[in-house]
Design a protein around this motif. Structure first.
Motif, mmCIF file in Angstrom:
data_model
loop_
_atom_site.group_PDB
_atom_site.id
_atom_site.type_symbol
_atom_site.label_atom_id
_atom_site.label_comp_id
_atom_site.label_asym_id
_atom_site.label_seq_id
_atom_site.Cartn_x
_atom_site.Cartn_y
_atom_site.Cartn_z
ATOM 1 N N HIS A 13 6.137 -10.120 -6.179
ATOM 2 C CA HIS A 13 5.781 -8.764 -5.734
ATOM 3 C C HIS A 13 6.843 -7.725 -6.103
ATOM 4 N N LEU A 14 7.539 -7.925 -7.239
ATOM 5 C CA LEU A 14 8.489 -6.915 -7.693
ATOM 6 C C LEU A 14 7.731 -5.654 -8.102
ATOM 7 N N VAL A 69 0.820 -1.217 0.000
ATOM 8 C CA VAL A 69 0.000 0.000 0.000
ATOM 9 C C VAL A 69 0.854 1.268 0.000
ATOM 10 N N SER A 70 2.172 1.123 -0.294
ATOM 11 C CA SER A 70 3.034 2.295 -0.352
ATOM 12 C C SER A 70 2.617 3.206 -1.496
ATOM 13 N N ALA A 72 1.063 -2.603 -16.325
ATOM 14 C CA ALA A 72 -0.245 -3.183 -16.006
ATOM 15 C C ALA A 72 -0.258 -3.824 -14.621
ATOM 16 N N ARG A 73 0.931 -4.152 -14.115
ATOM 17 C CA ARG A 73 1.038 -4.779 -12.791
ATOM 18 C C ARG A 73 1.684 -3.864 -11.758
ATOM 19 N N GLY A 74 1.674 -2.575 -12.050
ATOM 20 C CA GLY A 74 2.178 -1.614 -11.079
ATOM 21 C C GLY A 74 3.683 -1.570 -10.950
ATOM 22 N N PHE A 105 9.697 0.968 -0.344
ATOM 23 C CA PHE A 105 10.073 -0.433 -0.180
ATOM 24 C C PHE A 105 10.350 -1.039 -1.560
ATOM 25 N N PRO A 106 11.513 -0.721 -2.136
ATOM 26 C CA PRO A 106 11.794 -1.219 -3.490
ATOM 27 C C PRO A 106 12.019 -2.729 -3.507
#
Length: 338
Positions: A38-39, A5-6, A83-85, A12-13
């Motif tokens: 979750h990259l 939720v950053s 598309a995946r943030g 948090f890279p």
């Protein structure tokens, strides 16, 4: 699973990489596999045409190793990442040019170079360079002064063309670590760490994009932390630069924290000697060492750049070379850790 939720990846890279850009690459499957870890940002490693001419208008072009890069694949991978943030960073050196740059029509000038003596009357023979395999399109990468305004003005031009034609979010700027004493055309010793920070800030102002800069072995990291407008701090770890234990990793992070509160990303190549001895076979990473390295880096408060392509893992500094594969139990453990 997990939800981030950053408001921005910089907090948090979780930085990964892509190094395969041929016409047969399945962009959707590639990015979907990395999404399971979750990259939130990807480095497009060696996607470009030539280091001093990164943008090509062609439908495909040879990269530095002679591999074919397809324009449609690069664009599709960027689209799938978005598309995946995930952010997409285009890779290129801060200061490199192919052999024969002085007569290839690019306009690059020898007087912008870095030289290995202070004697003057320079020619490309006295210029600092990085050797490349004889079978590659260029046998050398000649190096230039990152603080030279004319070099900056030149290289920002083709980088601007990259951003005009591809939806990259930023520039991942690479270097080649400590080079020893180097001089510019005016016979002045070049302070590379200060030149690095100057280059980043000039690039940010000229291009208006996010920046990441590789302080190889930690060389120049403090100056970048103090002065450079980068998204995150990034330092490739090497034993011969003083990082040989997990304690050294913690010390590097803590010393950097004294200069900046920006997040830190650490490329560290796992089982490298084993990988060099494992050519031609489907050998797997040694699971305990990978898990312990990740645990140490994460506990220190840093990120480990290691995952890319279709859930591959880095064991060597040339990202397309991946002689080791991730075993099933290690894959599950790394996914859970991320």
């Amino acid at each position: 699973s997990a939800v981030d939720v950053s408001s921005d990846w910089r907090r948090f890279p979780r930085y990964g990489f892509l190094s395969q850009f041929g016409a047969d690459v399945d962009a959707a499957a590639t990015v979907a596999a990395l999404n399971r870890f979750h990259l939130n940002a990807l480095q497009f490693y060696d996607w470009q045409w030539q280091h001093h001419r990164p943008y090509s208008p062609a439908a495909s072009w040879p990269d530095i190793a002679g591999r074919s890069t397809a324009r449609e694949t690069v664009a599709a991978l960027i689209e799938q990442a978005h598309a995946r943030g995930m952010l997409a960073f285009n890779y290129n050196l801060a200061y490199g040019a192919y052999d024969n740059y002085w007569r290839d029509g690019s306009g690059v000038k020898t007087e912008w170079g870095l030289f290995k003596s202070g004697g003057g009357n320079y020619t490309p023979e006295q210029q600092d360079f990085h050797p490349l395999p004889a079978s590659w399109p260029s046998s050398k990468l000649f190096l230039f002064d990152p603080a030279n305004r004319e070099w900056q003005a030149y290289i920002f031009g083709p980088e601007r063309a990259v951003f005009e034609h591809f939806a990259f979010d930023g520039w991942h700027i690479d270097t080649l670590g400590k080079r020893g004493l180097l001089w510019n055309w005016n016979r002045q010793i070049v302070n590379l760490p200060l030149a690095y920070a100057d280059f980043v800030n000039a690039a940010r102002a000229a291009l208006g994009k996010r920046m990441i800069f590789n302080a190889v072995g930690g060389y120049g990291l403090n100056d970048l932390a103090d002065k450079a407008d980068v998204d995150v701090l990034y330092a490739e770890l090497w034993e011969n630069d003083g990082t040989s234990t997990y304690g050294d990793i913690v010390d590097l992070v803590e010393k950097t924290r004294a200069h900046s509160d920006k997040a830190i990303v650490l490329p560290a190549y796992m089982n490298r000697d084993y990988a060099n001895a494992s050519a031609g076979g489907a050998h797997t990473f040694r699971e305990p060492s990978v898990r312990l390295a990740d645990a140490a880096i994460f506990a220190a408060g840093a990120d480990h750049l290691e995952l890319g392509d279709q859930a591959g893992m880095l064991s060597k500094e040339y990202f397309p070379s991946q002689p080791l594969v991730i075993g099933d139990t290690l894959r599950a453990a790394v996914q859970e850790s991320y």
